[in-house]
Design a protein around this motif. Structure first.
Motif: not given
Ligand SMILES: Cc1cc2nc3c(=O)[nH]c(=O)nc-3n(C[C@H](O)[C@H](O)[C@H](O)COP(=O)(O)O)c2cc1C
Length: 330
Positions: A290-307
């Motif tokens: 998360x730090x490497x990709x600059x995501x501060x919370x799960x919400x920041x990336x959750x579902x970003x690769x859904x269908x």
């Protein structure tokens, strides 16, 4: 420091790593240790429908010939000096709730919506935060239709929902004639979560002794793909929580499930192999990513690769190798 908090079944969890129902969660000592190592929640080892019915029947036989179970039955049972499996389970819930602050999810294995469903009330009274129902009917009866088998899921969910206000998760198998329709219908009936997919005991053969043996108990690190695919397909189509399970052994496969839209994952095999302290390792690796990709919370990336959000939505529905891998050589 990134925040690993998520919400599962409406419950706040500090880490999306949930310890799956198994022998890892069958005692208070193990549960405390799992919390110490950062588990977001615990799913208790399952009670079986037969165990509940057997215990109830034994008690009722002494009391009455009536076929139904009334609330008084449990008052009667509580007066019994000897502690049976069912009461031990309720005690484990109470003790776990007193000892740890993470959510405690009770679990029942069932194959019907018969009289065991009353027991959900006892689970709620004991203080469980949610109930996971592990339902699977191996479709070996040639006289039953697929619809008849699936109706059990709807009946169980409806009956249990009528009995309790607890959040209810259904732990399902991938073996359905139309999985997306089943999940959608459960979601429409206000299931609070779907856990996909359970891993089942498989028989094997010993070709030297010609005896039936047990197949491999633990999953492999490559077994998570089916759960990943279906999480990605369903996460935007349902309102309920989704948890991935089976073959999730690495921080990478946890992150993949979150990217697909899961709210949590449930793990067992890798903790059997590496002990509860492995939750710390997995969590640290997720933090680092998360730090490497600059995501501060799960919400920041959750579902970003859904269908639909992924770069290749068709890949989720691709099943045949023929066209795309026609020229594949090793
Ligand atoms: C030894 C063992 C016991 C299990 N017992 C249960 C159980 O009582 N109820 C249940 O719903 N799942 C049970 N499971 C399935 C796990 O909860 C989990 O869904 C499955 O193992 C897939 O996760 P994994 O690949 O991380 O092991 C058990 C799994 C193992 C390995």
């Amino acid at each position: 420091m990134p925040n690993l908090a998520s919400t599962y079944l409406g419950l706040k969890i500090s880490n999306p790593i949930i310890v799956a129902s198994s022998g890892l969660t069958d005692s208070i000592e193990k549960i405390i240790e799992l919390e110490v190592h950062g588990a977001g929640a615990i799913v208790l080892k399952s009670l079986f429908e037969e165990e509940i019915i057997m215990e109830m029947d034994e008690q009722i036989q002494n009391m009455t010939n009536r076929p139904f179970v009334y609330p008084e039955t449990f008052d009667y049972m509580n007066e019994e000096p000897e502690e049976d499996t069912v009461r031990k389970y309720l005690r484990l819930i109470r003790e776990a709730k007193a000892a740890v602050s993470i959510p405690i999810i009770a679990s029942i294995n069932c194959v019907s919506a018969q009289k065991w469903t009353y027991f959900a009330q006892e689970i709620e009274k004991a203080g469980a935060d949610a109930l996971e129902i592990n339902l699977f009917v191996l479709p070996t009866d040639m006289n039953r239709t697929g619809d008849e088998n699936e109706q059990i899921y709807y009946d169980v969910l409806k009956t249990v929902k009528e009995q309790v206000a607890l959040p209810i998760a259904l732990k399902i198998s991938p073996y359905h004639s139309n999985l997306s329709n089943l999940i959608k219908r459960l979601d429409d009936m206000n299931a609070d979560g779907i856990v996909m997919f359970n891993r089942f005991y498989s028989p094997d053969f010993d070709i030297n002794t010609l005896r039936v043996t047990s197949g491999q108990i633990l999953s492999n690190a490559d077994d998570y793909k089916n759960s990943l695919r279906w999480t990605g397909i369903m996460s935007e189509r349902v309102n309920c929580s989704l948890a991935g399970t089976t073959g999730i052994h690495t921080s990478e496969s946890i992150i993949k499930h979150l990217l697909a839209g899961a709210d949590a994952v449930q793990i067992a095999s890798i903790l059997y192999q590496n002990g509860p302290e492995y939750i710390d390792v997995l969590s640290k690796e997720i933090y680092a990513w998360m730090e490497e990709h600059n995501f501060k919370s799960i919400e920041d990336f959750k579902g970003k690769m859904s269908q639909s959000k992924s770069n290749d939505p068709a890949a989720f529905e691709r099943v045949q190798f023929m066209k795309n891998f026609r020229n594949f050589v090793l």
